[in-house]
Design a protein around this motif. Structure first.
Motif, PDB file in Angstrom:
ATOM      1  N   PRO A 174     -16.737 -19.961 -15.309  1.00 37.42           N
ATOM      2  CA  PRO A 174     -15.791 -19.450 -15.052  1.00 37.42           C
ATOM      3  C   PRO A 174     -15.816 -18.916 -17.067  1.00 37.42           C
ATOM      4  O   PRO A 174     -15.110 -20.011 -17.795  1.00 37.42           O
ATOM      5  CB  PRO A 174     -14.786 -19.882 -14.864  1.00 37.42           C
ATOM      6  CG  PRO A 174     -15.385 -20.318 -13.834  1.00 37.42           C
ATOM      7  CD  PRO A 174     -16.493 -21.064 -14.226  1.00 37.42           C
ATOM      8  N   PHE A 187      -9.167  -9.418 -13.753  1.00 35.70           N
ATOM      9  CA  PHE A 187     -10.923 -10.146 -14.055  1.00 35.70           C
ATOM     10  C   PHE A 187     -10.971 -10.887 -12.803  1.00 35.70           C
ATOM     11  O   PHE A 187      -9.622 -10.962 -11.605  1.00 35.70           O
ATOM     12  CB  PHE A 187      -9.860 -11.857 -15.002  1.00 35.70           C
ATOM     13  CG  PHE A 187      -9.342 -11.715 -16.141  1.00 35.70           C
ATOM     14  CD1 PHE A 187     -10.009 -11.991 -17.097  1.00 35.70           C
ATOM     15  CD2 PHE A 187      -8.161 -10.196 -16.584  1.00 35.70           C
ATOM     16  CE1 PHE A 187      -9.888 -11.271 -18.484  1.00 35.70           C
ATOM     17  CE2 PHE A 187      -8.288  -9.772 -18.090  1.00 35.70           C
ATOM     18  CZ  PHE A 187      -8.595 -10.983 -18.866  1.00 35.70           C
ATOM     19  N   GLU A 213     -11.191 -14.041  -9.534  1.00 35.42           N
ATOM     20  CA  GLU A 213     -10.768 -15.590  -9.601  1.00 35.42           C
ATOM     21  C   GLU A 213     -10.908 -15.611  -8.522  1.00 35.42           C
ATOM     22  O   GLU A 213     -10.490 -15.535  -7.320  1.00 35.42           O
ATOM     23  CB  GLU A 213      -9.354 -15.586 -10.040  1.00 35.42           C
ATOM     24  CG  GLU A 213      -8.891 -15.169 -11.732  1.00 35.42           C
ATOM     25  CD  GLU A 213      -7.985 -16.164 -12.217  1.00 35.42           C
ATOM     26  OE1 GLU A 213      -7.444 -17.104 -11.378  1.00 35.42           O
ATOM     27  OE2 GLU A 213      -7.196 -15.827 -13.114  1.00 35.42           O
ATOM     28  N   SER A 260     -13.084 -16.280 -15.845  1.00 32.57           N
ATOM     29  CA  SER A 260     -13.212 -15.311 -15.093  1.00 32.57           C
ATOM     30  C   SER A 260     -15.049 -15.023 -14.770  1.00 32.57           C
ATOM     31  O   SER A 260     -16.176 -14.879 -15.903  1.00 32.57           O
ATOM     32  CB  SER A 260     -13.105 -14.105 -14.981  1.00 32.57           C
ATOM     33  OG  SER A 260     -13.434 -13.220 -13.893  1.00 32.57           O
ATOM     34  N   ILE A 264     -15.822  -9.287 -15.223  1.00 32.20           N
ATOM     35  CA  ILE A 264     -14.471  -8.741 -15.579  1.00 32.20           C
ATOM     36  C   ILE A 264     -15.482  -7.579 -15.881  1.00 32.20           C
ATOM     37  O   ILE A 264     -16.463  -7.401 -16.759  1.00 32.20           O
ATOM     38  CB  ILE A 264     -14.347  -9.976 -16.966  1.00 32.20           C
ATOM     39  CG1 ILE A 264     -14.077 -10.838 -17.151  1.00 32.20           C
ATOM     40  CG2 ILE A 264     -12.856  -9.003 -17.990  1.00 32.20           C
ATOM     41  CD1 ILE A 264     -13.956 -11.880 -18.207  1.00 32.20           C
ATOM     42  N   GLY A 306     -17.088  -9.487  -7.751  1.00 32.86           N
ATOM     43  CA  GLY A 306     -16.670 -10.496  -7.920  1.00 32.86           C
ATOM     44  C   GLY A 306     -17.954 -11.305  -7.311  1.00 32.86           C
ATOM     45  O   GLY A 306     -17.738 -12.798  -7.830  1.00 32.86           O
TER      46      GLY A 306
END
Length: 254
Positions: free
Chosen positions: A12, A40, A42, A71, A74, A178
């Motif tokens: 991150p 972002f 997470e 993150s 992004i 992600g």
């Protein structure tokens, strides 16, 4: 045309440095003053911010430059409107759900007379060609896989789907679920990988130099993808026209 910024990281990472320089292009050093946005990831969650104001003058953008959200993936965008009015619903990046995950998409370019057939599950909220293209990609990815595919399988499917959109015009985009960051170049896109041993970097659009060696550990790594290089003293690699790259844990995959 709009401007794109994407980060894909091994650990991150906050985007304060890159996002600060990038925001200047939203109405200060660049003409892209018709809205902005950033997302972002997470874990399985998502922080998503959009605004129809210019990034250079937005109080929300100023807040995010000083609030270091971390993150592994992004995506950010500053907009110069060509298709669709200047409004909140037309601000990138756009978000949809697929296979129980958030997907985020931002586009730079124009798609001429692009009105694909869309089913009821994926329909645009705004009036941009960009959101229509995103809805079609999500629809066709869902149709192409019975279950949740791997990153490698998704990349193969995207290599088949993307040219069907790109034939309508300029289709530079960033896409993430992600887990990975996909980046496609029609005309202009650049990337670099920041990793150990880290060095200094100086922004093009803002008076700010950072020594990443003081901020990072040896295991940290970040791939940065942007329309036009953000820094003056780093080696940026240009995408080839028509090239689709996927980044995982801060590295481009073969």
């Amino acid at each position: 045309m709009c401007q794109l910024l994407g980060l894909n990281c091994a650990t991150p990472t906050d985007a304060s440095f890159s996002f600060t320089g990038f925001c200047q292009r939203g109405g200060n050093t660049g003409e892209h003053a018709d809205g902005w946005g950033i997302a972002f990831f997470e874990g399985r969650g998502l922080r998503h911010f959009v605004d129809h104001e210019s990034a250079a003058n937005s109080r929300m953008a100023a807040f995010l430059q000083t609030y270091p959200l971390k993150s592994k993936n992004i995506i950010a965008h500053v907009r110069k409107a060509t298709v669709g009015e200047v409004s909140l619903e037309n601000a990138h990046p756009f978000v949809r759900e697929l296979w129980g995950r958030h997907w985020v998409f931002a586009h730079n370019g124009d798609l001429k007379d692009y009105f694909p057939r869309l089913h009821t599950h994926y329909l645009p909220v705004g009036s941009t060609d960009s959101e229509r293209a995103f809805c079609w990609l999500m629809q066709e990815l869902a149709k192409s896989h019975a279950g949740t595919p791997s990153v490698a399988e998704l990349t193969l499917t995207l290599r088949e789907l993307v040219p069907q959109v790109a034939q309508f015009g300029t289709f530079n985009f960033l896409l993430s679920n992600g887990e990975a960051l996909w980046a496609h170049c029609s005309t202009k896109l650049h990337y670099l990988v920041r990793q150990h041993p880290f060095a200094q970097a100086t922004l093009v659009d803002h008076d700010w130099t950072v020594n990443f060696a003081e901020l990072n550990q040896p295991g940290d790594r970040a791939a940065v993808v942007v329309t036009t290089p953000l820094t003056t003293n780093e080696q940026w690699a240009a995408f080839e026209p028509g090239e689709l790259k996927v980044f995982v844990d801060g590295l481009p995959q073969a």
